[in-house]
Design a protein around this motif. Structure first.
Motif, PDB file in Angstrom:
ATOM      1  N   UNK A  99      29.865 -24.699  -6.511  1.00 54.73           N
ATOM      2  CA  UNK A  99      29.907 -23.253  -6.763  1.00 54.73           C
ATOM      3  C   UNK A  99      28.581 -22.770  -7.363  1.00 54.73           C
ATOM      4  N   UNK A 100      28.066 -23.519  -8.329  1.00 51.72           N
ATOM      5  CA  UNK A 100      26.792 -23.147  -8.957  1.00 51.72           C
ATOM      6  C   UNK A 100      25.670 -23.152  -7.921  1.00 51.72           C
ATOM      7  N   UNK A 101      25.703 -24.140  -7.066  1.00 49.47           N
ATOM      8  CA  UNK A 101      24.679 -24.257  -6.017  1.00 49.47           C
ATOM      9  C   UNK A 101      24.738 -23.060  -5.065  1.00 49.47           C
ATOM     10  N   UNK A 110      15.829 -31.038 -11.029  1.00 47.85           N
ATOM     11  CA  UNK A 110      15.498 -32.381 -10.543  1.00 47.85           C
ATOM     12  C   UNK A 110      16.724 -33.080  -9.948  1.00 47.85           C
ATOM     13  N   UNK A 111      17.897 -32.814 -10.508  1.00 52.54           N
ATOM     14  CA  UNK A 111      19.131 -33.400  -9.966  1.00 52.54           C
ATOM     15  C   UNK A 111      19.392 -32.830  -8.574  1.00 52.54           C
ATOM     16  N   UNK A 112      19.235 -31.532  -8.435  1.00 49.22           N
ATOM     17  CA  UNK A 112      19.435 -30.888  -7.124  1.00 49.22           C
ATOM     18  C   UNK A 112      18.440 -31.426  -6.098  1.00 49.22           C
ATOM     19  N   UNK A 113      17.193 -31.564  -6.504  1.00 48.69           N
ATOM     20  CA  UNK A 113      16.173 -32.087  -5.581  1.00 48.69           C
ATOM     21  C   UNK A 113      16.545 -33.500  -5.135  1.00 48.69           C
ATOM     22  N   UNK A 137      11.115 -37.003  -3.504  1.00 46.16           N
ATOM     23  CA  UNK A 137      11.526 -36.564  -4.838  1.00 46.16           C
ATOM     24  C   UNK A 137      10.308 -36.396  -5.755  1.00 46.16           C
ATOM     25  N   UNK A 138       9.452 -37.393  -5.757  1.00 47.38           N
ATOM     26  CA  UNK A 138       8.263 -37.333  -6.615  1.00 47.38           C
ATOM     27  C   UNK A 138       7.357 -36.175  -6.183  1.00 47.38           C
ATOM     28  N   UNK A 139       7.194 -36.007  -4.880  1.00 44.57           N
ATOM     29  CA  UNK A 139       6.358 -34.928  -4.379  1.00 44.57           C
ATOM     30  C   UNK A 139       6.877 -33.542  -4.752  1.00 44.57           C
TER      31      UNK A 139
END
Length: 186
Positions: A99-101, A110-113, A137-139
């Motif tokens: 829902x938040x997304x 960072x969690x979403x990425x 992720x790092x990029x």
């Protein structure tokens, strides 16, 4: 301590939506606190699980969907296992993240990425390509030095492949993503 005036901010539509999407009855929670006591991530939460359940019961949409805790939940299901009323609390936390997304309320970028990169990898290769996920992720997060010492160790042990390994049934996995996109958009 934060004080919330329930009469001004109670959102019954939100409560009904959480119940419908999770298949759980929020009113069954009587705040015993077992979920919070068993959660291994309570120490990093801004709102403990039992308080999230209470905020849900009082329809506090903004407080719940903007908190960090829903993004930091590991979905280990300790809360669900410990609930004396068989409430699937982990399922509720998952629904809250979705829902938040959907509403663009991502408190932990960072969690979403990481989730996005993991799912993109599975969609593309039929399974996770760990090195590709890490590179993306790092990029995208700029977290170049986080866990950097683990990379060489994992490579030496053969835990990270330089090329993705596609699986049989890759097209069927891609169809799952297409069906989800058709049903839920995005």
């Amino acid at each position: 301590m934060q004080v919330i005036k329930i009469s001004h901010s109670k959102n019954t539509d939100f409560m009904a939506q959480v119940e419908r999407e999770s298949g759980q009855n929020l009113s069954l929670c009587y705040q015993c606190g077992n979920c919070t006591a068993g959660c291994p991530y309570t120490f990093v939460y801004d709102i403990p699980v039992s308080k999230i359940m209470r905020l849900l019961q009082t329809g506090q949409k903004d407080a719940v969907l903007s908190c960090h805790s829903i993004w930091l939940c590991a979905t280990c299901e300790s809360c669900t296992t410990r609930c004396p009323n068989d409430i699937d609390v982990a399922r509720i936390m998952d629904v809250l993240r979705h829902m938040a997304r959907r509403e663009g309320r991502v408190a932990e970028r960072t969690v979403k990425v990481f989730w996005d990169e993991f799912l993109n990898s599975v969609r593309k290769h039929g399974r996770a390509f760990e090195l590709g996920i890490v590179a993306s992720y790092v990029g995208k997060t700029g977290r170049f030095w986080t866990d950097m010492e683990l990379g060489p160790k994992a490579l030496l042990k053969g835990k990270l492949a330089f090329k993705p390994h596609d699986i049989k049934g890759k097209q069927e996995v891609a169809k799952i993503f297409e069906r989800f996109k058709e049903e839920y958009g995005g």
